[in-house]
Scaffold this active site. Structure first.
Site, short mmCIF file in Angstrom:
data_model
loop_
_atom_site.label_atom_id
_atom_site.label_comp_id
_atom_site.label_asym_id
_atom_site.label_seq_id
_atom_site.Cartn_x
_atom_site.Cartn_y
_atom_site.Cartn_z
N ASP A 1 -2.16 -1.48 -4.10
CA ASP A 1 -2.63 -0.31 -4.86
C ASP A 1 -1.56 0.09 -5.89
O ASP A 1 -1.63 1.16 -6.47
CB ASP A 1 -3.00 0.85 -3.94
CG ASP A 1 -1.84 1.34 -3.07
OD1 ASP A 1 -0.70 0.84 -3.23
OD2 ASP A 1 -2.08 2.22 -2.22
N ILE B 1 0.88 -1.19 0.00
CA ILE B 1 0.00 0.00 0.00
C ILE B 1 0.90 1.22 0.00
O ILE B 1 1.75 1.36 0.88
CB ILE B 1 -0.89 0.02 1.28
CG1 ILE B 1 -1.86 -1.18 1.30
CG2 ILE B 1 -1.65 1.34 1.43
CD1 ILE B 1 -2.95 -1.16 0.24
N HIS B 2 0.79 2.09 -1.02
CA HIS B 2 1.62 3.29 -0.97
C HIS B 2 0.99 4.53 -1.59
O HIS B 2 1.53 5.62 -1.49
CB HIS B 2 2.98 3.04 -1.62
CG HIS B 2 2.95 3.11 -3.13
ND1 HIS B 2 2.55 2.06 -3.91
CD2 HIS B 2 3.24 4.13 -3.98
CE1 HIS B 2 2.61 2.41 -5.18
NE2 HIS B 2 3.03 3.66 -5.25
N ARG B 3 -0.16 4.40 -2.27
CA ARG B 3 -0.77 5.57 -2.90
C ARG B 3 -1.19 6.58 -1.84
O ARG B 3 -1.80 6.19 -0.83
CB ARG B 3 -2.02 5.18 -3.70
CG ARG B 3 -1.75 4.24 -4.81
CD ARG B 3 -1.73 4.94 -6.17
NE ARG B 3 -1.09 4.05 -7.10
CZ ARG B 3 -0.05 4.35 -7.85
NH1 ARG B 3 0.47 5.56 -7.82
NH2 ARG B 3 0.48 3.48 -8.67
#
Ligand code: UD1
Length: 356
Positions: A276, A202-204
């Site tokens: 994501d 998850i990084h957005r």
């Protein structure tokens, strides 16, 4: 032919590798600029060493900052290098701030630009990457589309005359590095067992920067019935620390960023991925691994075929969704594994047609 590649963030190092090989086989001069957007050793150096690429010729060390600061720094610092190098082509990759900064600098001094991975659209203008894609495509002289859908997007925007369907350079890499991937098998796989864990990333900003949203995602992942290997991005670490969100919880096991081939190995032996990231959706598809995408939309709509990739922004029934069975789709829309060679040939053929 003298080619100048501009990269700066993790997914671009991966896209660079097939181009390094194809340009070397052709005997082109290849100058590599690293903007320094990603600077931690495990976000950058390990990709060059792990994929056996030469070190970048120059690092602009732009580092972190707001969208405008980062893009502006790249724009200012790269102009002189492009002017000095006088390349036949400036190659830009994907959709990061490094892509747009380089494309803007090049177009303003009249250096010919070619965009690898052109034509992707999420139609979500709140994503910085979407703005980067659209503007880069319109600034470039040559557009290399990875899929038929990307070609259609470019045609809709009146860009068909400079667009070519070549396939996906990341598919080149996933196909060609199978043996190396096995050599990078991770030790803990022996303990957890292939097919018995999920991988998550998850990084957005839309998922990490709102603490309530981040808390919900972490909680949904930690509640899954199988172990979840959460491969963390620096943004996830800093945002979770800032808001006191504990990542190592329930089913979640935290893993620091991995070198590319180790990541592919972890993915290839998993029961599925929850992410994501754009690149992972495609890599999962190419390797036949079910993907659940924690976003409202995807620019890789081809991966939705046969339920290989499912969008799940709401996080509802995440356990059931991740455990689903999938049919491998009949068609593989990402080319024949020779995108990079086609790109080099088109760069050569188009050289005389673009004014410098
Ligand atoms: C960028 C790209 C995105 C790509 C992603 C892959 C843009 C707009 N986005 O997002 O398309 O999917 O890379 O990772 O260009 N940081 C570190 N060490 C590093 C790199 C970053 O600590 O080596 C931290 C910084 O504090 C920074 C944050 O991570 O604020 C995010 O980095 P940034 O370069 O802004 O973009 P990404 O979110 O990584």
């Amino acid at each position: 032919m003298r080619v100048l590649s501009v990269v700066g963030a993790r997914p671009q190092f991966v896209k660079l590798k097939p181009m390094v090989n194809a340009l070397a086989s052709f005997g082109a001069e290849h100058f590599i600029i690293h903007t320094g957007q990603h600077y931690d050793a495990n976000m950058s150096d390990v990709f060059f060493s792990g994929l056996e690429m030469p070190d970048p010729d120059i690092n602009l060390a732009v580092g972190s900052g707001s969208q405008a600061q980062q893009t502006g720094e790249i724009l200012i610092k790269i102009e002189g290098v492009i002017a000095e190098q006088k390349p036949d082509w400036v190659l830009v990759y994907g959709d990061t701030n490094s892509t747009l900064g380089a494309a803007l600098a090049a177009v303003k001094i009249g250096a010919p630009i070619a965009h690898i991975e052109a034509g992707l659209r999420s139609r979500n203008r709140a994503m910085p990457e979407e703005i980067n894609r659209v503007l880069t495509d319109h600034a470039s002289d040559l557009l290399f589309a990875p899929t038929q859908l990307a070609m259609e997007n470019l045609t809709l925007e009146g860009l068909e005359s400079k667009s070519h369907l070549v396939g996906d350079v990341m598919a080149d890499l996933v196909r060609s590095e199978r043996d190396l991937r096995e050599a990078n098998r991770l030790q803990f796989l022996e303990i957890t067992g292939a097919g018995r864990y999920f991988v998550a990333t998850i990084h957005r900003p839309s998922n990490t920067d709102d603490p309530i949203r981040l808390k919900n995602i972490v909680s949904a992942l930690s509640d899954l019935e199988s172990p979840v290997m959460l491969v963390v991005h620096p943004r996830l670490i800093s945002e979770s620390r800032k808001h006191g969100i504990v990542l190592e919880n329930g089913s979640l096991q935290v893993i620091n960023p991995l070198p590319y081939l180790s990541m592919l190995n972890l993915l290839g032996n998993s029961a599925g991925v929850i992410t994501d990231s754009g690149g992972l959706q495609k890599e999962a598809f190419l390797m036949g691994i079910p993907c659940t995408t924690i976003r409202m939309e995807t620019e890789w709509t081809e991966t939705l075929a046969g339920g290989m990739n499912v969008l799940n922004h709401s996080l509802e029934n995440l356990n059931e969704v991740t455990q689903r069975r999938v049919d491998n789709p009949n068609t593989v829309p990402f080319g024949d594994g020779h995108a990079a060679e086609k790109i080099v040939q088109l760069l050569v053929d188009s050289q005389s047609r673009v004014s410098i």
